[in-house]
Design a protein around this motif. Structure first.
Motif, PDB file in Angstrom:
ATOM      1  N   ALA A   1     -36.959 125.355  46.395  1.00 16.12           N
ATOM      2  CA  ALA A   1     -35.865 124.979  47.293  1.00 16.12           C
ATOM      3  C   ALA A   1     -36.365 124.838  48.727  1.00 16.12           C
ATOM      4  O   ALA A   1     -35.974 123.916  49.447  1.00 16.12           O
ATOM      5  CB  ALA A   1     -34.744 126.017  47.215  1.00 16.12           C
ATOM      6  N   ALA A   2     -37.250 125.740  49.146  1.00 18.70           N
ATOM      7  CA  ALA A   2     -37.781 125.691  50.519  1.00 18.70           C
ATOM      8  C   ALA A   2     -38.615 124.440  50.733  1.00 18.70           C
ATOM      9  O   ALA A   2     -38.495 123.761  51.762  1.00 18.70           O
ATOM     10  CB  ALA A   2     -38.606 126.945  50.809  1.00 18.70           C
TER      11      ALA A   2
ATOM     12  N   THR B   1     -37.932 126.529  58.217  1.00 22.53           N
ATOM     13  CA  THR B   1     -37.333 126.976  56.957  1.00 22.53           C
ATOM     14  C   THR B   1     -37.642 128.449  56.761  1.00 22.53           C
ATOM     15  O   THR B   1     -38.773 128.886  56.974  1.00 22.53           O
ATOM     16  CB  THR B   1     -37.896 126.170  55.765  1.00 22.53           C
TER      17      THR B   1
ATOM     18  N   ILE C   1     -37.183 131.546  53.914  1.00 17.51           N
ATOM     19  CA  ILE C   1     -36.782 132.001  52.580  1.00 17.51           C
ATOM     20  C   ILE C   1     -36.327 133.444  52.662  1.00 17.51           C
ATOM     21  O   ILE C   1     -37.052 134.312  53.158  1.00 17.51           O
ATOM     22  CB  ILE C   1     -37.946 131.890  51.582  1.00 17.51           C
TER      23      ILE C   1
ATOM     24  N   GLU D   1     -33.557 126.223  58.559  1.00 21.53           N
ATOM     25  CA  GLU D   1     -32.806 126.181  57.297  1.00 21.53           C
ATOM     26  C   GLU D   1     -33.037 127.499  56.554  1.00 21.53           C
ATOM     27  O   GLU D   1     -34.174 127.891  56.289  1.00 21.53           O
ATOM     28  CB  GLU D   1     -33.288 125.012  56.434  1.00 21.53           C
TER      29      GLU D   1
ATOM     30  N   ILE E   1     -32.903 129.656  53.263  1.00 23.44           N
ATOM     31  CA  ILE E   1     -32.957 129.405  51.830  1.00 23.44           C
ATOM     32  C   ILE E   1     -32.690 130.692  51.051  1.00 23.44           C
ATOM     33  O   ILE E   1     -33.391 131.695  51.208  1.00 23.44           O
ATOM     34  CB  ILE E   1     -34.334 128.846  51.403  1.00 23.44           C
TER      35      ILE E   1
ATOM     36  N   SER F   1     -32.317 131.971  47.039  1.00 24.56           N
ATOM     37  CA  SER F   1     -32.758 131.470  45.735  1.00 24.56           C
ATOM     38  C   SER F   1     -31.654 131.430  44.691  1.00 24.56           C
ATOM     39  O   SER F   1     -31.863 130.909  43.596  1.00 24.56           O
ATOM     40  CB  SER F   1     -33.915 132.332  45.210  1.00 24.56           C
TER      41      SER F   1
END
Length: 272
Positions: A101-102, A179, A181, A203, A205, A207
Motif C-alpha cells: 500500500a505504501a 508516506t 506506514i 500519506e 498508511i 495495513s
C-alpha cells in the motif's frame, strides 16, 4: 464455507483490521482474540512472542477457523513463516499488505515506518519494501509509548498529542518523506494526532484495508467464501478487561459487539 475467520492481536489494535474485514466481507463471521493482559508484545523477546502467538492460535483452531489473520506486526514479523509451515489453513500477516500500500502511493520514494521495538528491530518492513522496490529510502522508528496509550483508552485525550509529537520528533527532519506506514495495528487509533504532527503532505498508511483485500482474494480463489445468506455473529475474546475492550471496540467498529468474553488462554485450552 461457513466457517469463521480468525484474527489475533496483542490487544485491541487488531480491531483496526477487524473493522476492515467486517466492512469488506459482510457475509463472513470473525473470531477475534486480543491478548490484552500480556500486551504489549513489542518489547518482548522473539521466543516469548512466538510462544504467546502459538497459544492464541491454538485457541482459535479449536473454533474451526478457515483462515488466520495475524493482526499484530510484531507477531507477524516473528511468527508468520512458522505458522505457515505448521498450519493447513491460509495465514495472512499485516506487513506485506502495508508495504504494498505504501509503495503504491509514495512519489518521493522516501517512506517512514513506525512500530514497536520488536517490529522495528526485526527489519521486517524494510525487507518487505525493498523486496518490491530496491530504490526506496526507509526511515524506521520505534514508538513504544503508543501502544500503552491505546490500551489505556487514552488515544483521544488531549495528552495523546504530546506523546505522539515527542515520539515522532526524529522523523520530522526528513523533508522528502511523503508516506508513513503505521507498523502497528494499534496506531490507526492515533491517526488524528499522527497526521497532525506529520503534516497533511504525508500519506498515512494503515495495513487494515489492504490486509482485508488480500483475505478476500484468497478466500475467493480457494472457494472458501461463505455462500450462505447469513453469517454467524462475530465473537470477540480478550485476556484482559472485558469492560475496557468493549469500550474501545464499540467506539472503533461500525457495529455494536454482541459477544465479548474474557478468557484465560491456558484454562480455555484445558476446558475446550
Amino acid at each position: 464455507m461457513n466457517k469463521p475467520i480468525g484474527v489475533i492481536d496483542s490487544g485491541v489494535g487488531g480491531l483496526t483490521v477487524a473493522r476492515e474485514l467486517m466492512r469488506q466481507l459482510p457475509n463472513e463471521s470473525l473470531i477475534y482474540l486480543g491478548d490484552t493482559v500480556r500486551c504489549p508484545y513489542g518489547p518482548r523477546p522473539r521466543e516469548e512472542v512466538t510462544k504467546f502467538t502459538f497459544e492464541m492460535v491454538d485457541f482459535l483452531l479449536q473454533k474451526e477457523i478457515k483462515l488466520l489473520v495475524i493482526a499484530c506486526n510484531t507477531a507477524t514479523a516473528f511468527t508468520l513463516e512458522l505458522l505457515r509451515e505448521n498450519l493447513t489453513i491460509p495465514v495472512i500477516g499485516v506487513i506485506e499488505p502495508g508495504a504494498r500500500a505504501a509503495i503504491s502511493v509514495t512519489e518521493s520514494k522516501e517512506i517512514g515506518v513506525i512500530g514497536t521495538i520488536g517490529t522495528i528491530e526485526s527489519k521486517a518492513y524494510p525487507e518487505a519494501l525493498h523486496h518490491i522496490s530496491k530504490d526506496l529510502v526507509i526511515y524506521d522508528l520505534a514508538c513504544p509509548q503508543f501502544v500503552p496509550l491505546v490500551e489505556r483508552d487514552q488515544f483521544s485525550d488531549e495528552a495523546a498529542f504530546d506523546v505522539v509529537e515527542n515520539g515522532l520528533l526524529p522523523l520530522l527532519g526528513h523533508q522528502q518523506l511523503d508516506t508513513l506506514i503505521l507498523g502497528c495495528t494499534h496506531y490507526p487509533l492515533l491517526h488524528e494526532p499522527i497526521q497532525k504532527v506529520m503534516g497533511n503532505h504525508v500519506e498515512i498508511i494503515s495495513s487494515g484495508e489492504e490486509t482485508a483485500r488480500e483475505v478476500s482474494a484468497i478466500l475467493s480463489y480457494q472457494e472458501m467464501l461463505n455462500e450462505s445468506e447469513t453469517a454467524e455473529k462475530h465473537r470477540f475474546y480478550t485476556t484482559g478487561s472485558k469492560v475496557v475492550f468493549e469500550q474501545i471496540a464499540n467506539r472503533w467498529l461500525d457495529q455494536p459487539i454482541e459477544h465479548i468474553e474474557e478468557i484465560v488462554i491456558d484454562q480455555s485450552l484445558d476446558d475446550k
